[in-house]
Scaffold this motif. Sequence first.
Motif, PDB file in Angstrom:
ATOM      1  N   GLY A   1       0.900  -1.317  -0.120  1.00 13.97           N
ATOM      2  CA  GLY A   1       0.117  -0.087  -0.004  1.00 13.97           C
ATOM      3  C   GLY A   1       0.806   1.495   0.081  1.00 13.97           C
ATOM      4  O   GLY A   1       0.529   2.292  -0.841  1.00 13.97           O
TER       5      GLY A   1
ATOM      6  N   SER B   1       2.740   2.190  -3.349  1.00 13.72           N
ATOM      7  CA  SER B   1       2.225   2.720  -4.358  1.00 13.72           C
ATOM      8  C   SER B   1       2.387   4.456  -4.261  1.00 13.72           C
ATOM      9  O   SER B   1       2.208   5.230  -5.089  1.00 13.72           O
ATOM     10  N   PHE B   2       2.967   4.970  -3.060  1.00 16.36           N
ATOM     11  CA  PHE B   2       3.064   6.248  -2.850  1.00 16.36           C
ATOM     12  C   PHE B   2       4.220   6.738  -3.702  1.00 16.36           C
ATOM     13  O   PHE B   2       3.935   7.650  -4.203  1.00 16.36           O
TER      14      PHE B   2
ATOM     15  N   GLY C   1       0.792   7.326  -6.397  1.00 15.73           N
ATOM     16  CA  GLY C   1      -0.421   6.912  -6.347  1.00 15.73           C
ATOM     17  C   GLY C   1      -1.009   7.166  -4.943  1.00 15.73           C
ATOM     18  O   GLY C   1      -0.400   7.602  -4.056  1.00 15.73           O
ATOM     19  N   ASN C   2      -2.362   6.716  -4.779  1.00 12.93           N
ATOM     20  CA  ASN C   2      -2.881   6.851  -3.467  1.00 12.93           C
ATOM     21  C   ASN C   2      -2.420   5.296  -2.802  1.00 12.93           C
ATOM     22  O   ASN C   2      -1.788   4.631  -3.130  1.00 12.93           O
ATOM     23  N   PHE C   3      -2.903   5.494  -1.402  1.00  8.87           N
ATOM     24  CA  PHE C   3      -2.594   4.062  -0.584  1.00  8.87           C
ATOM     25  C   PHE C   3      -3.226   3.058  -1.337  1.00  8.87           C
ATOM     26  O   PHE C   3      -4.598   2.874  -1.779  1.00  8.87           O
TER      27      PHE C   3
ATOM     28  N   ASP D   1      -2.901   1.869  -4.240  1.00 11.22           N
ATOM     29  CA  ASP D   1      -3.481   2.269  -5.758  1.00 11.22           C
ATOM     30  C   ASP D   1      -2.579   1.486  -6.683  1.00 11.22           C
ATOM     31  O   ASP D   1      -1.427   2.018  -6.962  1.00 11.22           O
ATOM     32  N   TYR D   2      -2.660   0.075  -6.695  1.00 13.06           N
ATOM     33  CA  TYR D   2      -1.573  -0.618  -7.550  1.00 13.06           C
ATOM     34  C   TYR D   2      -1.359  -0.361  -8.904  1.00 13.06           C
ATOM     35  O   TYR D   2      -0.605  -0.668  -9.266  1.00 13.06           O
TER      36      TYR D   2
ATOM     37  N   ARG E   1      -2.734  -4.232 -12.069  1.00 12.90           N
ATOM     38  CA  ARG E   1      -3.731  -3.996 -10.919  1.00 12.90           C
ATOM     39  C   ARG E   1      -3.439  -5.484 -10.396  1.00 12.90           C
ATOM     40  O   ARG E   1      -3.726  -5.785  -9.161  1.00 12.90           O
TER      41      ARG E   1
ATOM     42  N   TYR F   1      -8.783  -1.324   1.214  1.00 11.51           N
ATOM     43  CA  TYR F   1      -8.451  -0.713   2.652  1.00 11.51           C
ATOM     44  C   TYR F   1      -9.208  -1.314   3.553  1.00 11.51           C
ATOM     45  O   TYR F   1      -8.942  -1.741   4.770  1.00 11.51           O
TER      46      TYR F   1
END
Lengths: 145, 99, 123
Positions: free
Chosen positions: A85, A88-89, A93-95, A97-98, A111, B66
């Motif tokens: 997670g 991906s930063f 990307g976001n947390f 966000d593969y 993805r 999440y």
Amino acid sequence: MRSTFGSPVLDAAARLLAPFMWLFAAYVVIHGHESPGGGFQAGVIVAASIILLRLVRGRLAASVLTSRDALTLACLGPLLYGGIGIASFFFGGNFLDYGVFPFPMEPSEVRAMGTLGIEIGVAVGVAGVLVLIFDALARWEDGTL
Amino acid sequence: MIRRLTVLLLAPALVVLLQAAADLPEVGDSTAPAFAHVAPYYLAHAHEETGAANYVTAVLADYRGYDTFGELTVIFTAGLACLLILGVCDKATPGRDGA
Amino acid sequence: MSLLAPGQLQYALAALLMLTGLYGMLAKTNLARKLMAMNVMQVAVIVFFIALAVRSGGSPPIEIEHAATQIEPAYANPLPHALMLTAIVVSVSTTGVALALLVRVHRRFRTLDESKLLDRLRE
């Protein structure tokens, strides 16, 4: 654990069965995109095989996956999940966000790779935690882990 | 005594629950509200967006990743709680609770 | 008062399971039996959600090649399946925690019976 159900037949059967259960767990987690399966199921299958060995062979099987190894696995699973997670930063990307990982593939395939990574994390974590709970419950008489 | 009291207490609850069940859509009805909102989106777009033919995996690991992270944390915490409750980690003080 | 249609019997099953578990939690005095009754209640919730996900004539929510038949296949609702998958694993681990607590209680008081436990606590 004091008592076991050890007998030569059970012993041989459990020893034969365990590697195939691990193979099946690997199939379930890797093929989880295309068929029923996924991380939770694979983790439970691995934990079931280890608990089978523990039940049949008792203290002799403690070296297959020691409780400390199980604790390590249980910590490694969420770490791998959160690590993917956070990774991906670094690609903008976001947390979790593969899609941003720079693999030379189709976007949906990228993805799918990220999903596979976190499924492996889930499988490792669930297997470790279930073995850990079993060990904690089975060894309370001895007071040692 | 307490069993009869419990049955007496639960009988109205059964009536209420069955009455509520009579208002729910029939099982297998594809016009039910559960099929109306996000489910059609998942079924239409999950494969091309996430590359997973298994929609459950797509929802679990990608759209709601999440959430699954939270679940994994819950499981991990439960394992740690088991160890701490049973006190199997402190070898130095066995039987600390005076058993 | 409207009667249940035949297509709603799964909900009645879920309600019966729920109340069986509730009865066990209220009427049984052994804490281990209460825990088992609580698990029955969890199963009732899972049955209810899976019944909501059923589509008549639908296939499991896994995409199949339908080029040969040219008919768009209908899938069951994947969302309740995903939710219940995590619920099952969480219920397993919470059961583990509850069993650990029961082991602890039994180690301290040598009984899991409620009335005896209360007596021991008053001593």
